[in-house]
Design an enzyme around this catalytic site. Structure first.
Site, PDB file in Angstrom:
ATOM      1  N   LYS A   1       0.855  -1.191   0.000  1.00  0.00           N
ATOM      2  CA  LYS A   1       0.000   0.000   0.000  1.00  0.00           C
ATOM      3  C   LYS A   1       0.891   1.241   0.000  1.00  0.00           C
ATOM      4  CE  LYS A   1      -4.211   1.319   2.478  1.00  0.00           C
ATOM      5  NZ  LYS A   1      -4.854   1.236   3.791  1.00  0.00           N
TER       6      LYS A   1
HETATM    7  C1  E4P Z   1      -8.155   2.440   3.805  1.00  0.00           C
HETATM    8  O1  E4P Z   1      -7.479   1.520   3.405  1.00  0.00           O
HETATM    9  C2  E4P Z   1      -7.988   3.094   5.101  1.00  0.00           C
HETATM   10  O2  E4P Z   1      -7.362   2.183   5.982  1.00  0.00           O
HETATM   11  C3  E4P Z   1      -9.268   3.466   5.779  1.00  0.00           C
HETATM   12  O3  E4P Z   1     -10.409   3.041   5.061  1.00  0.00           O
HETATM   13  C4  E4P Z   1      -9.316   4.817   6.367  1.00  0.00           C
HETATM   14  O4  E4P Z   1     -10.567   5.009   6.993  1.00  0.00           O
HETATM   15  P1  E4P Z   1     -10.839   6.162   8.064  1.00  0.00           P
HETATM   16  O5  E4P Z   1     -11.151   7.404   7.321  1.00  0.00           O
HETATM   17  O6  E4P Z   1     -12.040   5.650   8.809  1.00  0.00           O
HETATM   18  O7  E4P Z   1      -9.604   6.292   8.910  1.00  0.00           O
END
Ligand code: E4P
Length: 222
Positions: A87
């Site tokens: 990622k």
């Molecule tokens: C995506 O891969 C992120 O980990 C995540 O969806 C972020 O979400 P949040 O806005 O609830 O922190």
């Protein structure tokens, strides 16, 4: 649409896997910190533990922000387990690193995407997944689901193979709306997935079926 769980909690990942509807996991440094996982060795071990629970892709995020650091970290992450997806953030170096890993046949997830232009760059670099954060857009009075819709149109116009992974999902309606506009994947908190099970008419209907069955059984006995 695939269902990923957005957590680093092994207990929640196991619970989602046991439901039989889980296709993968996404994590991020904040989610790892929430579970109290810190230090490279502990983080690496935790990713392996996650990969051993699920059948699908597991996104593991790099911490470095410079290209060389992203490449080094991403290669270490990818070597951990065949299910690991590297990622990388939507930055100039992140997009260059996506291109590099794509060339090596390593799956990538481009994270922190908030615009259609960013999603086009991720797709052009060959990202396996692009992660538009819909909840964080909603938080600033911008419709996150509209962005998923826009990206779907653009990717379909040009046949981009990058999968749209709707992220930052807050509630079950986000999941339904993402499915309506054609997201390939939704990564969700466990609570949003389990909320999909519930409907008062299902509960009432089941109670009635069971009560009628019991009455009929008692009538036969009498
Ligand atoms: C995506 O891969 C992120 O980990 C995540 O969806 C972020 O979400 P949040 O806005 O609830 O922190």
């Amino acid at each position: 649409m695939k269902f990923f769980i957005d957590t680093a909690s092994l207990a929640q990942i196991k619970e989602a896997q046991d439901l039989g509807v889980l296709d993968g996991v996404t994590t991020n440094p904040s989610l790892m910190a929430k579970e109290g996982i810190s230090g490279t060795d502990a983080v690496m071990k935790h990713y392996v533990a996650i990969c051993e629970i699920v059948d699908g892709d597991v996104s593991a995020e790099v911490i470095g922000t410079a290209y060389a650091d992203m490449i080094r970290e991403g290669e270490n992450l990818a070597a951990l387990h065949p299910r690991i997806v590297v990622k990388l953030p939507m930055t100039r170096d992140g997009v260059k690193a996506i291109k590099y890993f794509t060339g090596k046949g390593i799956k990538t997830n481009c994270t922190l995407v908030f615009s259609a232009g960013q999603a086009m760059l991720a797709a052009k670099a060959g990202a396996t997944y692009v992660s538009p954060f819909i909840g964080r857009l909603d938080d600033i009075s911008t419709d996150g689901v509209d962005l998923i819709d826009q990206i779907r149109t653009i990717y379909d116009n040009y046949g981009f193979g990058t999968e749209i992974l709707a992220a930052s999902i807050r509630h079950p309606m986000h999941i339904i709306q993402c499915a309506e506009v054609g997201a390939d994947v939704a990564t969700c908190p466990l609570s949003a997935i389990t909320a999909l099970f519930d409907h008062p008419l299902t509960t009432i209907g089941l109670e009635k079926f069971l009560a009628d069955h019991k009455k009929a059984a008692q009538a036969v006995k009498a």
